[in-house]
Scaffold this motif. Structure first.
Motif, PDB file in Angstrom:
ATOM      1  N   TYR A   1       0.825  -1.205   0.000  1.00  0.00           N
ATOM      2  CA  TYR A   1       0.000   0.000   0.000  1.00  0.00           C
ATOM      3  C   TYR A   1       0.863   1.260   0.000  1.00  0.00           C
ATOM      4  O   TYR A   1       0.537   2.261  -0.644  1.00  0.00           O
ATOM      5  CB  TYR A   1      -0.930   0.009   1.215  1.00  0.00           C
ATOM      6  CG  TYR A   1      -2.134  -0.879   1.068  1.00  0.00           C
ATOM      7  CD1 TYR A   1      -3.018  -0.721   0.013  1.00  0.00           C
ATOM      8  CD2 TYR A   1      -2.404  -1.892   1.994  1.00  0.00           C
ATOM      9  CE1 TYR A   1      -4.129  -1.540  -0.131  1.00  0.00           C
ATOM     10  CE2 TYR A   1      -3.514  -2.712   1.860  1.00  0.00           C
ATOM     11  CZ  TYR A   1      -4.372  -2.526   0.797  1.00  0.00           C
ATOM     12  OH  TYR A   1      -5.473  -3.330   0.658  1.00  0.00           O
ATOM     13  N   ALA A   2       1.973   1.226   0.745  1.00  0.00           N
ATOM     14  CA  ALA A   2       2.876   2.385   0.771  1.00  0.00           C
ATOM     15  C   ALA A   2       3.430   2.680  -0.625  1.00  0.00           C
ATOM     16  O   ALA A   2       3.552   3.842  -1.020  1.00  0.00           O
ATOM     17  CB  ALA A   2       4.015   2.140   1.757  1.00  0.00           C
ATOM     18  N   VAL A   3       3.749   1.632  -1.364  1.00  0.00           N
ATOM     19  CA  VAL A   3       4.236   1.821  -2.732  1.00  0.00           C
ATOM     20  C   VAL A   3       3.187   2.528  -3.584  1.00  0.00           C
ATOM     21  O   VAL A   3       3.513   3.267  -4.520  1.00  0.00           O
ATOM     22  CB  VAL A   3       4.630   0.462  -3.349  1.00  0.00           C
ATOM     23  CG1 VAL A   3       4.961   0.598  -4.837  1.00  0.00           C
ATOM     24  CG2 VAL A   3       5.831  -0.137  -2.609  1.00  0.00           C
ATOM     25  N   GLN A   4       1.926   2.345  -3.226  1.00  0.00           N
ATOM     26  CA  GLN A   4       0.857   2.979  -3.998  1.00  0.00           C
ATOM     27  C   GLN A   4       0.747   4.482  -3.773  1.00  0.00           C
ATOM     28  O   GLN A   4      -0.106   5.143  -4.374  1.00  0.00           O
ATOM     29  CB  GLN A   4      -0.475   2.293  -3.696  1.00  0.00           C
ATOM     30  CG  GLN A   4      -0.575   0.898  -4.274  1.00  0.00           C
ATOM     31  CD  GLN A   4      -1.925   0.261  -4.013  1.00  0.00           C
ATOM     32  OE1 GLN A   4      -2.963   0.824  -4.349  1.00  0.00           O
ATOM     33  NE2 GLN A   4      -1.920  -0.924  -3.418  1.00  0.00           N
ATOM     34  N   LEU A   5       1.614   5.041  -2.945  1.00  0.00           N
ATOM     35  CA  LEU A   5       1.737   6.495  -2.914  1.00  0.00           C
ATOM     36  C   LEU A   5       2.144   7.024  -4.283  1.00  0.00           C
ATOM     37  O   LEU A   5       1.987   8.216  -4.577  1.00  0.00           O
ATOM     38  CB  LEU A   5       2.776   6.918  -1.868  1.00  0.00           C
ATOM     39  CG  LEU A   5       2.277   7.072  -0.428  1.00  0.00           C
ATOM     40  CD1 LEU A   5       3.441   7.338   0.496  1.00  0.00           C
ATOM     41  CD2 LEU A   5       1.254   8.193  -0.343  1.00  0.00           C
ATOM     42  N   SER A   6       2.660   6.134  -5.119  1.00  0.00           N
ATOM     43  CA  SER A   6       3.036   6.514  -6.486  1.00  0.00           C
ATOM     44  C   SER A   6       1.831   6.618  -7.416  1.00  0.00           C
ATOM     45  O   SER A   6       1.997   6.984  -8.592  1.00  0.00           O
ATOM     46  CB  SER A   6       4.024   5.489  -7.058  1.00  0.00           C
ATOM     47  OG  SER A   6       3.416   4.198  -7.140  1.00  0.00           O
ATOM     48  N   ARG A   7       0.629   6.332  -6.946  1.00  0.00           N
ATOM     49  CA  ARG A   7      -0.558   6.386  -7.805  1.00  0.00           C
ATOM     50  C   ARG A   7      -0.714   7.719  -8.550  1.00  0.00           C
ATOM     51  O   ARG A   7      -1.023   7.725  -9.744  1.00  0.00           O
ATOM     52  CB  ARG A   7      -1.817   6.098  -6.977  1.00  0.00           C
ATOM     53  CG  ARG A   7      -2.174   4.620  -6.866  1.00  0.00           C
ATOM     54  CD  ARG A   7      -3.426   4.473  -6.018  1.00  0.00           C
ATOM     55  NE  ARG A   7      -3.887   3.088  -5.936  1.00  0.00           N
ATOM     56  CZ  ARG A   7      -4.834   2.567  -6.684  1.00  0.00           C
ATOM     57  NH1 ARG A   7      -5.426   3.312  -7.601  1.00  0.00           N
ATOM     58  NH2 ARG A   7      -5.208   1.309  -6.531  1.00  0.00           N
ATOM     59  N   PRO A   8      -0.559   8.869  -7.881  1.00  0.00           N
ATOM     60  CA  PRO A   8      -0.682  10.121  -8.631  1.00  0.00           C
ATOM     61  C   PRO A   8       0.308  10.222  -9.790  1.00  0.00           C
ATOM     62  O   PRO A   8       0.003  10.784 -10.845  1.00  0.00           O
ATOM     63  CB  PRO A   8      -0.422  11.197  -7.574  1.00  0.00           C
ATOM     64  CG  PRO A   8      -0.806  10.552  -6.281  1.00  0.00           C
ATOM     65  CD  PRO A   8      -0.395   9.115  -6.430  1.00  0.00           C
ATOM     66  N   LEU A   9       1.501   9.661  -9.606  1.00  0.00           N
ATOM     67  CA  LEU A   9       2.495   9.677 -10.698  1.00  0.00           C
ATOM     68  C   LEU A   9       2.019   8.843 -11.877  1.00  0.00           C
ATOM     69  O   LEU A   9       2.143   9.258 -13.037  1.00  0.00           O
ATOM     70  CB  LEU A   9       3.837   9.149 -10.192  1.00  0.00           C
ATOM     71  CG  LEU A   9       4.712  10.119  -9.391  1.00  0.00           C
ATOM     72  CD1 LEU A   9       5.886   9.388  -8.773  1.00  0.00           C
ATOM     73  CD2 LEU A   9       5.183  11.258 -10.287  1.00  0.00           C
ATOM     74  N   TRP A  10       1.478   7.652 -11.608  1.00  0.00           N
ATOM     75  CA  TRP A  10       0.972   6.814 -12.700  1.00  0.00           C
ATOM     76  C   TRP A  10      -0.197   7.505 -13.394  1.00  0.00           C
ATOM     77  O   TRP A  10      -0.294   7.495 -14.626  1.00  0.00           O
ATOM     78  CB  TRP A  10       0.517   5.453 -12.166  1.00  0.00           C
ATOM     79  CG  TRP A  10       1.591   4.637 -11.496  1.00  0.00           C
ATOM     80  CD1 TRP A  10       1.638   4.246 -10.201  1.00  0.00           C
ATOM     81  CD2 TRP A  10       2.778   4.119 -12.099  1.00  0.00           C
ATOM     82  NE1 TRP A  10       2.769   3.522  -9.952  1.00  0.00           N
ATOM     83  CE2 TRP A  10       3.493   3.426 -11.107  1.00  0.00           C
ATOM     84  CE3 TRP A  10       3.318   4.182 -13.391  1.00  0.00           C
ATOM     85  CZ2 TRP A  10       4.701   2.790 -11.348  1.00  0.00           C
ATOM     86  CZ3 TRP A  10       4.526   3.546 -13.639  1.00  0.00           C
ATOM     87  CH2 TRP A  10       5.196   2.870 -12.629  1.00  0.00           C
TER      88      TRP A  10
ATOM     89  N   GLY B   1       2.366  -3.466  -5.483  1.00  0.00           N
ATOM     90  CA  GLY B   1       1.957  -2.074  -5.338  1.00  0.00           C
ATOM     91  C   GLY B   1       2.073  -1.297  -6.632  1.00  0.00           C
ATOM     92  O   GLY B   1       1.190  -0.497  -6.982  1.00  0.00           O
ATOM     93  N   VAL B   2       3.151  -1.528  -7.380  1.00  0.00           N
ATOM     94  CA  VAL B   2       3.327  -0.869  -8.674  1.00  0.00           C
ATOM     95  C   VAL B   2       2.230  -1.284  -9.646  1.00  0.00           C
ATOM     96  O   VAL B   2       1.633  -0.453 -10.344  1.00  0.00           O
ATOM     97  CB  VAL B   2       4.723  -1.193  -9.259  1.00  0.00           C
ATOM     98  CG1 VAL B   2       4.817  -0.733 -10.707  1.00  0.00           C
ATOM     99  CG2 VAL B   2       5.814  -0.525  -8.433  1.00  0.00           C
ATOM    100  N   GLY B   3       1.958  -2.587  -9.700  1.00  0.00           N
ATOM    101  CA  GLY B   3       0.944  -3.086 -10.629  1.00  0.00           C
ATOM    102  C   GLY B   3      -0.446  -2.549 -10.333  1.00  0.00           C
ATOM    103  O   GLY B   3      -1.166  -2.121 -11.235  1.00  0.00           O
TER     104      GLY B   3
END
Length: 445
Positions: A58-67, A121-123
């Motif tokens: 879930y922490a890796v999903q902080l990258s969601r805005p970037l994607w 998380g990346v996926g």
């Protein structure tokens, strides 16, 4: 580009996006419930270990805005969707292998698990955010909330079907069987996503209110614009608080079934399927009711959110009682009622989210959905970690596993009551078919 009066993407196209969501949910179910149960019960690890791995994804999903920002730049979201699901599926297979290695080769197993959950998380971030952004940008405003509910219903249906199917294939349980099931699931979801997204964007119209006349701002400027909007900012906070309550039982429900009720991995996985089945029905009930989407009364959305939160709190109080009662308690019915409340609440929140997705003056759907997705992901990670750590600590302090689980379920029920109180400030304004301003779309009174 088309005007707000067009119907936009067809229901068949929306259902294809729903298949992507279903594929995503099926893989995440394996990583966050089945592997969690295997680590805690079969491998006798502390619940904090799988909880930490899930929290990390879930922490890796902080990258969601970037994607989301990346898919906004190119305005082609299908490659991001397909690539994200492919990474997710392969990462789940790697996580399964890592879990099976943890007993014989703990150092290598944990290292591979950290890598695998990072890629999960990346996926999820790349595939899920881009799918929601495509939904928000190509569906007519009057259909967005209903379309979002349909795709979430399909996602939950995918979780239910995969939980029941995986549970059956895991009987009798063996490490070799688990690896084979994970491999079959990975291949299946990649094929489904490839078929669902084939030529999906060809000829898809983008609505005038979402097709800004100027290029999208850079990433930092986009985040600043969103945070300075009162509606978007308050909605982000609401999502964060409510989703902590929503997710606390995620990582402890199956271990609870195994430790207190003596259920096998297949049986506890099917119990999770009962919970997801309740979520599915709750979403259908709220969606068919239509009040959450009508926008005719300010209280519509608030009623559904509060009702869902209070129903969830009542079901969790039932689990707290079950923890002391033990075998004989109607655990499946209790899980189904919890899911029912969760589903009603979720559809109402999704309706508000989709209504705000295209409201930015400059920012586009990808980055806005990414911000809310990141808020949700962090809340899910914290909620799961708090629940698991709480169980570990309580099991050390209390005299029995039942009392430990009772304490955590009671705390979660109280959090849902607090979320219901916060939701009393939620309002739903009239649906707009023109570009919305922050005055038009305020979510919190």
């Amino acid at each position: 580009m088309t005007t707000g009066d067009s119907i936009g993407m067809s229901w068949f196209g929306i259902a294809r996006i729903g298949l992507v969501q279903a594929s995503l949910g099926a893989v995440v179910m394996l990583a966050t419930t089945v592997l969690n149960r295997i680590m805690v019960v079969e491998l006798t690890m502390a619940a904090a270990i799988p909880a930490g791995l899930v929290a990390w994804h879930y922490a890796v999903q902080l990258s969601r805005p970037l994607w989301g920002h990346g898919s906004d730049q190119g305005r082609k979201r299908t490659p991001w969707i397909l690539g994200g699901i492919a990474v997710l599926a392969m990462a789940a297979l790697l996580a399964t292998q890592a879990t099976l290695m943890m007993q014989s080769q703990p150092t290598l197993g944990f290292a591979l698990a950290i890598l695998a959950y990072s890629l999960i998380g990346v996926g999820v971030g790349a595939g899920g955010t881009s799918a929601l952004a495509l939904l928000a940008s190509t569906v007519a405003p009057k259909r967005r909330a209903a379309a979002a509910a349909l795709t979430w219903i399909m996602m939950v249906a995918g979780i239910v079907v995969s939980a029941i199917t995986v549970g059956q294939f895991l009987k009798p349980y063996s490490p070799e069987r688990l690896l084979m099931v994970a491999a079959g699931l990975a291949v299946t979801v990649i094929c489904i996503t490839a078929l669902a997204t084939f030529r999906l964007e060809r000829g898809a119209a983008t609505f005038a209110e979402t097709a800004k006349s100027e290029p999208p701002p850079d990433f930092r400027a986009a985040l600043q614009e969103i945070w300075h909007e009162k509606a978007a900012r308050r909605f982000t906070i609401f999502i964060f608080v409510s989703m902590i309550a929503f997710s606390m039982q995620d990582l402890i429900l199956e271990p609870f079934a195994g430790l207190v009720f003596g259920m096998s991995p297949g049986d506890s996985t099917q119990l999770g399927g009962m919970h997801q089945g309740g979520i599915l029905l709750g979403m259908i009930v709220a969606g068919v009711g239509g009040s959450a989407f009508s926008g005719r009364l300010p209280s519509d959305l608030r009623i559904w959110i509060v009702s869902g939160c209070l129903a969830s709190a009542a079901a969790l109080a039932g689990f707290a009682a079950a923890a002391i009662h033990g075998p004989g308690w109607p655990l499946g019915i209790n899980a189904f009622i919890l899911g029912l409340g969760n589903g009603v609440f979720a559809v109402a929140a999704i309706g508000a989210m989709m209504g705000l997705a295209g409201a930015g003056e400059k920012t586009r759907e990808g980055v806005r959905m990414g911000v809310w997705g990141a808020s949700q992901a962090i809340a899910f990670g914290l909620g799961g970690l708090i629940g698991a750590l709480g169980v570990d600590i309580a099991r050390r302090v209390q005299t029995s596993d039942g009392i430990a689980f009772q304490l955590i379920f009671a705390i979660e029920a109280a959090l849902f009551v607090i979320a219901a109180a916060l939701a009393t400030r939620v309002t739903n304004t009239r649906t707009q078919t023109r570009p919305q301003t922050h005055q038009d779309t305020e979510v919190f009174a």
